[in-house]
Design an enzyme around this catalytic site. Structure first.
Site, PDB file in Angstrom:
ATOM      1  N   THR A  38       0.815  -1.220   0.000  1.00 42.47           N
ATOM      2  CA  THR A  38       0.000   0.000   0.000  1.00 42.47           C
ATOM      3  C   THR A  38       0.841   1.258   0.000  1.00 42.47           C
ATOM      4  O   THR A  38       0.439   2.289  -0.531  1.00 42.47           O
ATOM      5  CB  THR A  38      -0.926  -0.003   1.236  1.00 42.47           C
ATOM      6  OG1 THR A  38      -1.792  -1.119   1.119  1.00 42.47           O
ATOM      7  CG2 THR A  38      -1.769   1.250   1.324  1.00 42.47           C
ATOM      8  N   TYR A  51      -8.143   0.588  -4.004  1.00 41.80           N
ATOM      9  CA  TYR A  51      -6.848   0.989  -4.557  1.00 41.80           C
ATOM     10  C   TYR A  51      -6.070  -0.252  -4.975  1.00 41.80           C
ATOM     11  O   TYR A  51      -6.431  -1.374  -4.638  1.00 41.80           O
ATOM     12  CB  TYR A  51      -6.030   1.788  -3.528  1.00 41.80           C
ATOM     13  CG  TYR A  51      -5.589   0.964  -2.354  1.00 41.80           C
ATOM     14  CD1 TYR A  51      -6.446   0.714  -1.285  1.00 41.80           C
ATOM     15  CD2 TYR A  51      -4.314   0.389  -2.324  1.00 41.80           C
ATOM     16  CE1 TYR A  51      -6.049  -0.068  -0.223  1.00 41.80           C
ATOM     17  CE2 TYR A  51      -3.911  -0.391  -1.251  1.00 41.80           C
ATOM     18  CZ  TYR A  51      -4.791  -0.609  -0.211  1.00 41.80           C
ATOM     19  OH  TYR A  51      -4.404  -1.398   0.830  1.00 41.80           O
ATOM     20  N   THR A 117       1.508  -4.462   4.286  1.00 43.59           N
ATOM     21  CA  THR A 117       1.396  -4.713   5.725  1.00 43.59           C
ATOM     22  C   THR A 117       0.829  -6.091   6.057  1.00 43.59           C
ATOM     23  O   THR A 117       0.968  -6.554   7.179  1.00 43.59           O
ATOM     24  CB  THR A 117       0.511  -3.634   6.393  1.00 43.59           C
ATOM     25  OG1 THR A 117      -0.775  -3.643   5.764  1.00 43.59           O
ATOM     26  CG2 THR A 117       1.142  -2.267   6.295  1.00 43.59           C
ATOM     27  N   ASP A 118       0.198  -6.760   5.068  1.00 42.89           N
ATOM     28  CA  ASP A 118      -0.493  -8.022   5.385  1.00 42.89           C
ATOM     29  C   ASP A 118       0.444  -9.113   5.908  1.00 42.89           C
ATOM     30  O   ASP A 118       0.101  -9.839   6.834  1.00 42.89           O
ATOM     31  CB  ASP A 118      -1.233  -8.553   4.147  1.00 42.89           C
ATOM     32  CG  ASP A 118      -2.425  -7.691   3.774  1.00 42.89           C
ATOM     33  OD1 ASP A 118      -2.719  -6.722   4.499  1.00 42.89           O
ATOM     34  OD2 ASP A 118      -3.068  -7.979   2.747  1.00 42.89           O
ATOM     35  N   LYS A 190       0.060  -7.551  13.109  1.00 42.00           N
ATOM     36  CA  LYS A 190      -1.005  -6.672  12.605  1.00 42.00           C
ATOM     37  C   LYS A 190      -2.301  -7.028  13.318  1.00 42.00           C
ATOM     38  O   LYS A 190      -2.690  -8.196  13.358  1.00 42.00           O
ATOM     39  CB  LYS A 190      -1.146  -6.852  11.089  1.00 42.00           C
ATOM     40  CG  LYS A 190      -2.082  -5.845  10.438  1.00 42.00           C
ATOM     41  CD  LYS A 190      -2.120  -5.996   8.914  1.00 42.00           C
ATOM     42  CE  LYS A 190      -2.974  -4.905   8.296  1.00 42.00           C
ATOM     43  NZ  LYS A 190      -3.058  -5.002   6.826  1.00 42.00           N
ATOM     44  N   GLU A 311      -2.903 -28.547  28.749  1.00 41.55           N
ATOM     45  CA  GLU A 311      -4.160 -29.271  28.537  1.00 41.55           C
ATOM     46  C   GLU A 311      -3.974 -30.403  27.526  1.00 41.55           C
ATOM     47  O   GLU A 311      -4.766 -31.339  27.469  1.00 41.55           O
ATOM     48  CB  GLU A 311      -5.236 -28.282  28.052  1.00 41.55           C
ATOM     49  CG  GLU A 311      -6.645 -28.682  28.426  1.00 41.55           C
ATOM     50  CD  GLU A 311      -7.682 -27.716  27.855  1.00 41.55           C
ATOM     51  OE1 GLU A 311      -7.311 -26.610  27.401  1.00 41.55           O
ATOM     52  OE2 GLU A 311      -8.869 -28.080  27.843  1.00 41.55           O
TER      53      GLU A 311
HETATM   54  N1  GLU Z   1      -2.775  -6.320   0.842  1.00 48.23           N
HETATM   55  C1  GLU Z   1      -1.762  -5.389   0.501  1.00 48.23           C
HETATM   56  C2  GLU Z   1      -0.392  -5.777   1.004  1.00 48.23           C
HETATM   57  O1  GLU Z   1      -0.234  -6.331   2.060  1.00 48.23           O
HETATM   58  C3  GLU Z   1      -2.066  -4.032   0.972  1.00 48.23           C
HETATM   59  C4  GLU Z   1      -2.055  -3.859   2.461  1.00 48.23           C
HETATM   60  C5  GLU Z   1      -1.002  -2.920   2.917  1.00 48.23           C
HETATM   61  O2  GLU Z   1       0.083  -2.827   2.379  1.00 48.23           O
HETATM   62  O3  GLU Z   1      -1.318  -2.219   3.882  1.00 48.23           O
HETATM   63  O4  GLU Z   1       0.534  -5.470   0.321  1.00 48.23           O
END
Ligand code: GLU
Length: 354
Positions: A38, A51, A117-118, A190, A311
């Site tokens: 992103t 996007y 970020t994923d 995340k 457990e």
């Molecule tokens: N799904 C995309 C990725 O992880 C966009 C999410 C992001 O970068 O925040 O590249």
């Protein structure tokens, strides 16, 4: 007289320019390796929520933040341009090799990896274990695309370069820098699908605070990483298959059986609660462990530890427990461990050390 004056001005200008160049040359040399996400994303139409990740190039990212040049001599390399849901073992191997190659030269003092970020938490932990250098490596991204109102990418990138250029960052392993916080690559996860403040530490707290180029440092990470790590992938061409099985009420054993049949060498359970699942799933995992598959019990909960024999009788069933690691990070440590050993007792030891 006039001629003398212009000559003096010229000489002074040359001296100032020389000084500026010299000051620039003394700044740390930071390489930005762009992989997409992103932070390089563009909206389909201005103002729209939808996007496409990985649209802008590394040159665009650097040009958008001219203040980076105040912090460091910044250069960039377009390493990949993918959304991080498509991150995979092959790109990880290539990235680790490139980082180790760059950090081995005096031409690079630190590296910033721009990333979606994923799967950022997985890449950061992988690099934390396989980068063979004390020089800082920072993984950074953004939650809002570059064309959004109030994008978070430019300041995140500025803070990331400031961390990579900071001598105090040396020897602390690989970081994630997001939203003014400096996280350990091992610790960060995340926690929110869209919020800017999505990244949080799992159990141990943040490494420091990044604030417009000023960093404050807290406790260094306790576990082994980078130069103290035994995991090296510079000669590796592939990594073993390790998958994750998600637990839920009424879960059948089918997924575990399918993964074993598909040749998984390791299976991580994203278990309910303390790393648990239904009787059929636990039975299937125990059979898998008897066949030599490394089975690691982690939790889908997000925080807290999964310890042995609480457990579930791990000794009897031949399981490993993930201790502090969430399922995606447990997968990373399992696949690296499998490059050394097939013994669950030895793999368990890695979960205590790393
Ligand atoms: N799904 C995309 C990725 O992880 C966009 C999410 C992001 O970068 O925040 O590249």
């Amino acid at each position: 007289m006039k001629r003398f004056f212009s000559l003096t001005v010229l000489v002074m200008a040359a001296v100032i320019a020389g000084g500026v160049l010299e000051a620039q040359a003394r700044k740390p040399k930071i390489m930005i390796l762009a992989t997409g996400g992103t932070i390089a994303g563009a909206q389909t139409k201005p103002g729209e929520a939808s996007y496409t990740a990985g649209t802008f190039s590394v040159a665009n990212l650097i040009a958008a933040v001219p203040q980076l040049q105040d912090l460091a001599q910044v250069s960039g390399e377009q390493f990949a341009n993918i959304a991080s849901q498509d991150m995979n073992n092959a790109v990880w191997l290539k990235l680790a090799k490139r980082i180790n190659q760059l950090l081995a030269t005096p031409e690079v003092d630190g590296i910033v990896v721009t990333h979606g970020t994923d799967t950022m938490e997985e890449t950061a932990y992988f690099l934390h274990l396989v980068v063979n250098s004390n020089k800082p490596v920072v993984v950074v991204g953004s939650m809002r695309p570059a064309t959004a109102i109030s994008p978070d990418g430019p300041l995140n990138l500025y803070n990331a370069v400031a961390v990579a250029a900071d001598p105090q960052a040396r020897g602390r392993g690989v970081f994630v820098v997001m939203d003014d916080k400096i996280f350990c690559g091992r610790e960060v996860t995340k926690t929110n699908t869209t919020a800017v403040e999505t990244f949080q530490p799992m159990n141990r707290g943040v490494q420091g605070a990044a604030y417009f180029g000023q960093n404050r440092w807290f406790e260094p990470p306790g576990q082994k990483h980078t130069t103290k790590s035994e995991f090296r992938v510079d000669q590796a061409e592939a990594m073993p298959r390790v998958d994750i099985v998600y637990a839920y009420a009424n879960a059948p054993r089918d997924m575990v059986d399918a993964l074993v049949a598909a040749g998984a060498k390791g299976i991580v359970l994203a278990g309910v609660g303390d790393g648990n699942s239904t009787e059929p799933v636990i039975a299937a995992l125990s059979e898998a462990a008897k066949k030599g598959v490394i089975v690691v019990r982690a939790s889908r909960v997000g925080h807290g530890l999964v310890r042995r024999n609480i457990e579930v009788n791990d000794d009897k069933l031949g399981f490993v427990t993930a201790e502090e690691l969430n399922p995606s990070k447990a997968r990373v440590l399992t696949l690296l461990s499998l490059m050394h050993t097939q013994d669950p007792k030895v793999v368990q030891q890695k979960f205590y050390e790393y």
